[in-house]
Design an enzyme around this catalytic site. Structure first.
Site, mmCIF file in Angstrom:
data_model
loop_
_atom_site.group_PDB
_atom_site.id
_atom_site.type_symbol
_atom_site.label_atom_id
_atom_site.label_comp_id
_atom_site.label_asym_id
_atom_site.label_seq_id
_atom_site.Cartn_x
_atom_site.Cartn_y
_atom_site.Cartn_z
ATOM 1 C CE LYS A 124 -59.300 2.953 -3.787
ATOM 2 N NZ LYS A 124 -60.219 2.434 -4.341
ATOM 3 C CD GLU A 199 -55.081 9.971 -0.201
ATOM 4 O OE1 GLU A 199 -55.318 8.871 0.798
ATOM 5 O OE2 GLU A 199 -54.711 9.630 -1.633
ATOM 6 C CG HIS A 234 -58.965 11.357 -10.521
ATOM 7 N ND1 HIS A 234 -58.372 12.245 -10.223
ATOM 8 C CD2 HIS A 234 -60.226 12.250 -10.362
ATOM 9 C CE1 HIS A 234 -58.807 13.498 -9.294
ATOM 10 N NE2 HIS A 234 -59.774 13.239 -9.569
ATOM 11 N NE ARG A 293 -58.758 -4.284 -10.519
ATOM 12 C CZ ARG A 293 -58.075 -3.391 -11.734
ATOM 13 N NH1 ARG A 293 -57.483 -3.616 -12.673
ATOM 14 N NH2 ARG A 293 -58.399 -1.798 -11.224
#
Length: 691
Positions: A124, A199, A234, A293
């Site tokens: 990421k 972040e 999440h 995917r």
């Protein structure tokens, strides 16, 4: 995908996965005339995806590490079965660049994106850097050492993560270090990579994603967006297409599609992929990640576009070009609800055991469409006469229930109704929470965010669909039907249960509903059954059948169906379904087992799993709420904390211990009930428990 200008026909495809996604890929492959190959662990030897395939190859063992994550065994299985292509599904090896490379090196067709694209998006941290250079809107990364009070809250994320694992929300600076360590530990366990980053955390952002499809001839499609804002830990639980935010924000769809195409083109992407964004209510959005995917929630895109995304994956893998014209904007509306074997009221504790029934009304399609208003059901389990065993080794999702309607309100009501009327017997699920969310006024209005469950009370949303009165009436229904069944099974056919020449007799039964004990009573005479006590004021009994009874509640008749599941050596499970709400009851044995009692202060395993960390020793003094040990189950980490202040008197487990539900993990005794020698400050014994 194999880079070749000459199409390579696929005749046989192995799905390197299990459950509903394996069945989903098999359905399309069969429709295209391909032979299907399954792989299976020992735990999945009788699973539907195994039985339905044309060929199946065993992967010895039970855990993912022994089976579905063993790329070498999967490739060997493909060779043994004569498959010429491997479809990875999602999860497991689907985003493993090394596995993709090995598949291609073995001379097989890889039904997925190029290895380089998987590698580019696998981190990421690197993915965000690359997307930023391509001009895709981005939230800036934060170095942990640079985080200040005014930047809070921040989100710690695993670089190689997904599915909510390796993620922590940090709201105070003094907890940042610990949360980073926790995220690293979970990421290392789940992905073998403990790299994390921080972040800015949008407290009430909206999760919007764009489905992309690209071929090796330069065509890149943006195939509709999905909104996945309803999440727990999440992880998505309800998804829909299109997004209500995008629908009402002028120009947002075009900007989203452009950013998604840019992201795919930048890395030379081919095949199906998803570009995920976090958006604000005013339509501003930021890149989150790209999933290389097929997504779990792909059915809502299929329902609203009419496309078969798996068929397109197979075409692209074979080197065929996509039509140059992008498919039209979505028509109608679709929702997907993920039905999990978990208890939202108990911090989403996953469950295992026997699923006796999974019967969803109104199902018009399975693993395709739907092409008209109705319900699609994608499930990896098929309960039979003996039920279906839901184990501890894999994700606890039982099924995806998908609705399609002409409008958002129609599709939403259709899904809520189907879930409410579904017969789901044997396991605690998140069904009630799904229904309550779908019927919440703010959800119906399209006012969503990733904090929806917290904002509207996750516990309240998890409350049973049946209220206390309905539970009592359902217990009455269970008692009457059970009494009729007992009579039918008796040796004297002419004598009704409870019948006496002297007139009415009172029948009693005891049930457990959650932590509560219910005693219900009814009167039986030659004319039938009659409610007793408080319920006599509101309920009258109508026709009684072997597995159902009609009860008139305040003048309105409802049918209550009753199913009993008896397991040798265990309590009897009694499932009562009615339009007023499903009720699951436990009918305990008449005599309790003294050996089943446990010591006061015992902390029991809430689910089957493995102990991965222990923070205390026998003799330690602990306080209520203090974490004592951690378990890993159903791919998630769970903390076991002290319930009271006291002393650890027993600790029968260690790191690596496999436990079943109800296993004693530790015993915490209050100081005055513990061994005085271990707490006496004047004691001269300096020997520690370790010595």
């Amino acid at each position: 995908m194999q880079n070749s200008s000459t199409p390579a026909p696929i005749t046989s495809v192995l799905v390197a996965n299990r459950g509903e996604i394996a069945r989903r890929v098999h359905r399309t492959a069969r429709a295209l005339g391909m032979t299907t190959v399954a792989v299976y662990s020992d735990a999945d030897s009788g699973a539907p995806h195994t039985r339905e395939a044309d060929a199946a190859v065993r992967l010895p063992g039970n855990t993912p590490g022994e089976t579905y994550l063993r790329g070498d065994l999967v490739i060997a299985a493909a060779r043994a079965a004569g498959a010429d292509a491997i479809h990875p599904g999602y999860g497991f090896l689907s985003e493993n660049a090394g596995f993709a490379r090995d598949v291609i090196d073995a001379g097989l067709t890889w039904v997925g994106p190029p290895v380089a694209a998987i590698e580019a998006m696998g981190s990421k941290i690197e993915a965000k850097k690359m997307m930023g250079e391509a001009g895709v809107p981005m939230l800036a990364d934060l170095e942990p050492a640079d985080v200040t009070e005014d930047m809070l809250p921040v989100l710690v994320k695993a670089s190689a993560g997904g599915g909510g694992r390796g993620m922590r929300i940090v709201r105070t600076l003094d907890s940042l270090h610990d949360e980073i360590a926790n995220a690293q530990r979970e990421a290392r366990s789940a992905f073998g990579d403990d790299a994390v980053f921080c972040e800015r955390y949008l407290e009430r952002g909206r999760h919007i994603e764009v489905q992309v499809m690209a071929d090796s001839h330069g065509t890149v499609w943006a195939v509709g967006e999905r909104e996945c804002s309803i999440q727990r830990r999440h992880q998505k639980v309800i998804e829909e297409a299109p997004s209500p935010l995008v629908e009402r924000t002028p120009g947002m769809r075009q900007k989203l599609y452009s950013a998604a195409r840019d992201a795919a083109s930048t890395i030379g992407y081919t095949g199906a992929g998803t570009v995920e964004f976090l958006a604000t209510d005013d339509g501003e959005f930021f890149f989150l990640e790209m999933n290389t995917r097929l997504q779990v929630e792909h059915p809502v895109t299929e329902a609203t576009t009419g496309l078969d995304l798996v068929a397109l994956q197979l075409d692209v893998a074979a080197g065929l070009p996509l039509p140059s014209a992008e498919p039209p904007t979505a028509h109608g509306w679709s929702f997907e609800a993920r039905l999990y074997a978990e208890d939202p009221a108990s911090d989403y504790t996953p469950g295992s055991g026997i699923l006796w029934a999974l019967d969803v009304p109104g199902v018009s399609s399975r693993f395709e469409g739907p092409h008209r208003p109705g319900i699609r059901l994608d499930s990896g389990v098929e309960p039979g006469a003996d039920g279906a065993l839901i184990g501890v080794h894999y994700d606890p999702m039982l099924a995806k229930v998908i609705s399609y309607g002409r409008t958002r309100s129609e599709a939403c009501a259709s899904l809520a109704g189907a879930l409410t009327r579904a017969k789901i017997h044997g396991l605690t699920t998140n069904r009630a929470q799904l229904v309550r969310v779908l019927r919440h006024p703010e959800f119906i209005a399209g006012n969503l965010s990733t904090a929806f469950l917290d904002d509207h009370g996750a516990q309240a949303l998890a409350a049973p669909l049946a209220d206390d009165e309905v539970v009592a009436i359902s217990a009455l229904a269970a008692a009457i039907v059970s009494g009729t069944a007992d009579h039918a099974a008796g040796p004297v056919a002419l004598a009704q249960a409870g019948f006496r020449n002297v007139g009415r007799t009172l029948q009693r039964r005891t049930y457990r509903f959650g932590e509560d004990e219910l005693e219900v009573a009814y009167l039986r005479d030659r004319f039938g059954a009659h409610a007793d006590g408080d319920l006599a004021e509101v309920v009258s009994v109508g026709q009684v059948r072997p597995r159902a009874v009609d009860l008139e509640v305040r003048g309105v008749r409802h049918t209550f169906s009753v199913a009993r599941y008896e397991v040798v050596g265990s309590d009897t499970v009694v499932e009562v379904d009615s339009p007023l709400g499903p009720v699951s009851l436990i009918e305990p044995p008449r005599y309790s087992d003294p050996g089943a009692e446990v010591a006061a202060g015992s902390l029991l395993a809430p689910m089957p799993g493995a102990v991965i960390r222990v923070a205390v020793s026998v003799g330690d003094t602990v306080t209520a709420g203090q974490p004592l040990l951690w378990m890993e189950a159903m791919k998630m980490e769970h903390t076991i904390s002290a319930a009271v202040d006291g002393i650890v008197t027993e600790l029968p487990v260690e790191v690596g211990t496999q436990v079943e539900t109800g296993t004693i993990l530790a015993v915490v005794a209050e100081p005055d009930s513990a061994d005085p020698d271990s707490t006496d400050p004047d004691s001269t014994d300096t020997t520690t428990p370790q010595e």
